[in-house]
Design a protein around this motif. Structure first.
Motif, mmCIF file in Angstrom:
data_model
loop_
_atom_site.group_PDB
_atom_site.id
_atom_site.type_symbol
_atom_site.label_atom_id
_atom_site.label_comp_id
_atom_site.label_asym_id
_atom_site.label_seq_id
_atom_site.Cartn_x
_atom_site.Cartn_y
_atom_site.Cartn_z
ATOM 1 N N ASP B 31 0.798 -1.216 0.000
ATOM 2 C CA ASP B 31 0.000 0.000 0.000
ATOM 3 C C ASP B 31 0.837 1.274 0.000
ATOM 4 N N TYR B 32 2.137 1.120 -0.186
ATOM 5 C CA TYR B 32 3.002 2.292 -0.293
ATOM 6 C C TYR B 32 4.078 1.953 -1.294
ATOM 7 N N LEU B 34 7.368 3.370 -3.845
ATOM 8 C CA LEU B 34 8.418 4.375 -3.951
ATOM 9 C C LEU B 34 9.225 4.131 -5.218
ATOM 10 N N SER B 51 0.993 6.716 -1.915
ATOM 11 C CA SER B 51 0.218 5.837 -1.058
ATOM 12 C C SER B 51 -0.930 5.262 -1.868
ATOM 13 N N SER B 52 -1.409 4.106 -1.446
ATOM 14 C CA SER B 52 -2.476 3.441 -2.196
ATOM 15 C C SER B 52 -3.810 4.183 -2.130
ATOM 16 N N LEU B 93 5.952 -1.574 -0.188
ATOM 17 C CA LEU B 93 5.898 -2.155 1.149
ATOM 18 C C LEU B 93 4.458 -2.207 1.637
ATOM 19 N N SER B 95 2.245 -1.244 4.787
ATOM 20 C CA SER B 95 2.341 -0.279 5.877
ATOM 21 C C SER B 95 2.590 -0.959 7.214
ATOM 22 N N GLY B 96 3.384 -0.334 8.025
ATOM 23 C CA GLY B 96 3.809 -0.907 9.294
ATOM 24 C C GLY B 96 5.306 -1.012 9.314
ATOM 25 N N ASN B 97 5.929 -0.238 8.443
ATOM 26 C CA ASN B 97 7.383 -0.173 8.399
ATOM 27 C C ASN B 97 8.010 -1.516 8.067
ATOM 28 N N THR B 98 7.389 -2.220 7.188
ATOM 29 C CA THR B 98 7.927 -3.510 6.744
ATOM 30 C C THR B 98 9.035 -3.267 5.727
ATOM 31 N N PRO B 99 9.812 -4.281 5.409
ATOM 32 C CA PRO B 99 10.909 -4.081 4.460
ATOM 33 C C PRO B 99 10.415 -3.667 3.083
ATOM 34 N N LEU B 100 11.220 -2.873 2.410
ATOM 35 C CA LEU B 100 10.953 -2.555 1.018
ATOM 36 C C LEU B 100 11.217 -3.785 0.158
ATOM 37 N N PHE B 102 12.008 -4.576 -3.712
ATOM 38 C CA PHE B 102 12.441 -3.860 -4.903
ATOM 39 C C PHE B 102 12.241 -4.678 -6.165
ATOM 40 N N GLY B 103 12.013 -3.970 -7.279
ATOM 41 C CA GLY B 103 12.127 -4.564 -8.597
ATOM 42 C C GLY B 103 13.591 -4.634 -8.996
#
Lengths: 116, 112
Positions: B31-32, B34, B51-52, B93, B95-100, B102-103
């Motif tokens: 839901d986020y 970057l 943000s989603s 990621l 939400s909840g400060n989980t790891p990014l 990446f592509g």
């Protein structure tokens, strides 16, 4: 404001040797991350700290990798013993940890490791 | 399995034209989102996020569009400049400060 600092920038070692990387996050940032980026791939999280506690180390190969953040500021990542497949760029990132909902992570320049 | 996919390894665009970089994701919990830009021998630099709850976010020459139903986002750069030449990573990621997550990145070359 100073960014995320990392050292060394480059390291060449032979397999089975040990190596350590250092990271100093942005001042005041509570959350610190170590990522591994293999050539041609996106960064992959190894470990996440919140202050000096580990939040997530599920993808850290614990038989050879270790990391610590003793005083909740600087962090070190160690590989012992190194394997050829550990050749990668090791990126440190930090975020301020105040908004647990959605935070932007800021990256350091990385340490490029070559294992021969 | 690749949860965040950037299917174009490279893209070349003329200076002054629009650059469109695409990203698809499979995890509907994300839901986020970057975008990061990376120059050689440097770490990724944060560019723009969304943000989603939004479908568009704009910052100067950079606009990110999010299509949740298609699980697709895109980064538009208008007008493209030679200094925009870099590798662009899409990341996501929950939400909840989980790891990014990446592509693999898309290498953009802006030709003067």
């Amino acid at each position: 404001e100073a960014g995320v600092a990392q050292s060394p920038r480059y390291k060449i070692i032979e397999k089975r040797q040990s190596v350590a990387f250092w990271c100093n996050p942005i001042s005041g940032h509570a959350t610190l991350y170590w990522y591994q980026q293999i050539l041609g791939q996106g960064p992959k999280l190894l470990i996440q700290f919140q202050n000096n506690g580990v939040v997530d180390d599920s993808q850290l190969p614990k038989d050879r990798f270790s990391a610590e953040r003793l005083k909740g500021v600087d962090s070190t990542l160690k590989i012992q013993p190194a394997k050829l497949e550990d050749s990668a760029v090791y990126l440190c990132a930090s975020s301020d940890g105040k908004d647990s909902f959605q935070e932007t992570q800021y990256f350091g320049p990385g340490t490029r490791l070559l294992v021969l | 399995d690749q949860q965040v996919k950037q299917n174009s390894p490279s893209l070349s665009v003329q200076e002054g034209r629009i650059s469109i970089l695409n990203c698809d994701y499979t995890n509907s919990m994300f839901d986020y989102f970057l975008w990061y830009k990376k120059y050689p021998a440097e770490g990724p630099t944060f560019l723009i996020s969304i943000s989603s709850i939004k479908d568009k976010n704009e910052d100067g020459r950079f606009t990110v569009f999010l299509n949740k139903s298609a699980k697709h986002l895109s980064l538009h750069i208008v007008p493209s400049q030679p200094g925009d030449s870099a590798v662009y990573f899409c990341a996501a990621l929950v939400s909840g400060n989980t790891p990014l997550v990446f592509g693999k990145g898309t290498r953009l070359s802006v030709i003067a």
